[in-house]
Design an enzyme around this catalytic site. Structure first.
Site, PDB file in Angstrom:
ATOM      1  N   LYS A 197      -1.722  28.274 -63.269  1.00 36.61           N
ATOM      2  CA  LYS A 197      -2.555  29.493 -62.926  1.00 36.61           C
ATOM      3  C   LYS A 197      -1.982  30.458 -63.767  1.00 36.61           C
ATOM      4  CE  LYS A 197      -2.651  29.047 -58.450  1.00 36.61           C
ATOM      5  NZ  LYS A 197      -2.443  27.393 -57.988  1.00 36.61           N
TER       6      LYS A 197
ATOM      7  N   ARG B 250       5.540  21.060 -51.547  1.00 38.15           N
ATOM      8  CA  ARG B 250       4.884  21.899 -52.142  1.00 38.15           C
ATOM      9  C   ARG B 250       3.187  21.460 -51.310  1.00 38.15           C
ATOM     10  NH1 ARG B 250       7.097  24.858 -57.369  1.00 38.15           N
ATOM     11  NH2 ARG B 250       4.686  25.759 -56.953  1.00 38.15           N
TER      12      ARG B 250
ATOM     13  N   ARG C 175      14.561  25.923 -61.043  1.00 37.99           N
ATOM     14  CA  ARG C 175      14.551  26.669 -59.744  1.00 37.99           C
ATOM     15  C   ARG C 175      14.147  25.669 -59.226  1.00 37.99           C
ATOM     16  NH1 ARG C 175       9.572  30.491 -62.161  1.00 37.99           N
ATOM     17  NH2 ARG C 175       8.230  28.955 -60.755  1.00 37.99           N
TER      18      ARG C 175
ATOM     19  N   ARG D 107      -3.819  31.413 -49.354  1.00 42.28           N
ATOM     20  CA  ARG D 107      -3.341  30.174 -50.011  1.00 42.28           C
ATOM     21  C   ARG D 107      -3.489  29.508 -47.761  1.00 42.28           C
ATOM     22  NH1 ARG D 107       2.801  29.036 -52.424  1.00 42.28           N
ATOM     23  NH2 ARG D 107       1.834  29.627 -53.982  1.00 42.28           N
TER      24      ARG D 107
END
Ligand SMILES: [Zn+2]
Length: 213
Positions: free
Chosen positions: A13, A168, A157, A85
């Site tokens: 995205k 996630r 990260r 979200r």
């Protein structure tokens, strides 16, 4: 024009939104980028955000909504990436935009295969200093852990590490998949398969939003 880009983490995205923003002049609103900037700046919001992000969890709706709302009224148009979200965020977005008489023009859902996603995400790395993105599989720095451009440290990260990635995915399934259902019930979601090359995905995306290039 106001566009919402939906899809699991790692569907590309961010990359696609940046390209679309360059080609159309729309303002790219990435909640992920905004939050990472807050974390880097060590702000109060940043400290709170880091705690959630490192665990692969989402920030409270109210925090995210407050952060995004001040950017919605951009005359160049907005491209929402990573927001909404949750259904609460989607409803709040609808309310804000209806009040401003600026409804969403297009909702695009980018879908990919879960195995491929996990592979993609855990290979992502970034230079700590100049933020140049790397892919440890397809586009690794020539010297391991060292940025080709500035010599800075290339890191994965915390929120891209396998454990956080899997979490996630779980969070995405539980909270964000209902957002897709929410929009689908209104019947205006364009579906694109985001498994191809960035170029072919971009072409599909451009077609989906009707920009034609
Ligand atoms: Zn660098």
């Amino acid at each position: 024009m106001r566009i919402v880009l939906l899809g699991p983490p790692g569907a590309g995205k961010g990359t696609q939104a940046r390209r679309l923003s360059e080609s159309t002049g729309m303002n790219h609103l990435s909640t992920g980028d905004m939050l990472r900037a807050e974390v880097a700046a060590g702000s109060e919001l940043g400290l709170v955000a880091k705690g959630y992000m490192d665990k692969g969890e989402l920030l409270p709706d109210s925090t995210i909504i407050a952060m995004i709302q001040q950017h919605l009224a951009n005359p160049a148009g907005v491209l929402l990436d990573g927001f909404p979200r949750t259904v609460v965020q989607a409803e709040s977005l609808d309310e804000s935009l209806e009040t401003a008489n600026q409804p969403i023009d297009k909702i695009v859902h980018m879908s990919v295969d879960v195995d491929e996603l996990v592979k993609r995400l855990s290979s992502r790395a970034i230079c700590k200093d100049c933020q140049t993105p790397y892919n440890l599989v397809s586009d690794a720095p020539s010297k391991e852990g060292v940025c080709d451009k500035c010599g800075g440290e290339v890191i994965v990260r915390d929120d891209d590490k396998p454990e956080a990635v899997l979490n996630r995915m779980k969070v995405y399934e539980e909270l964000t998949a209902p957002v897709l259902d929410y929009y689908k019930s209104r019947g205006d979601v364009a579906e694109i398969i985001a498994t191809g090359s960035p170029d072919s995905v971009f072409e599909e995306l451009s077609q989906a939003i009707g920009s034609g290039k």
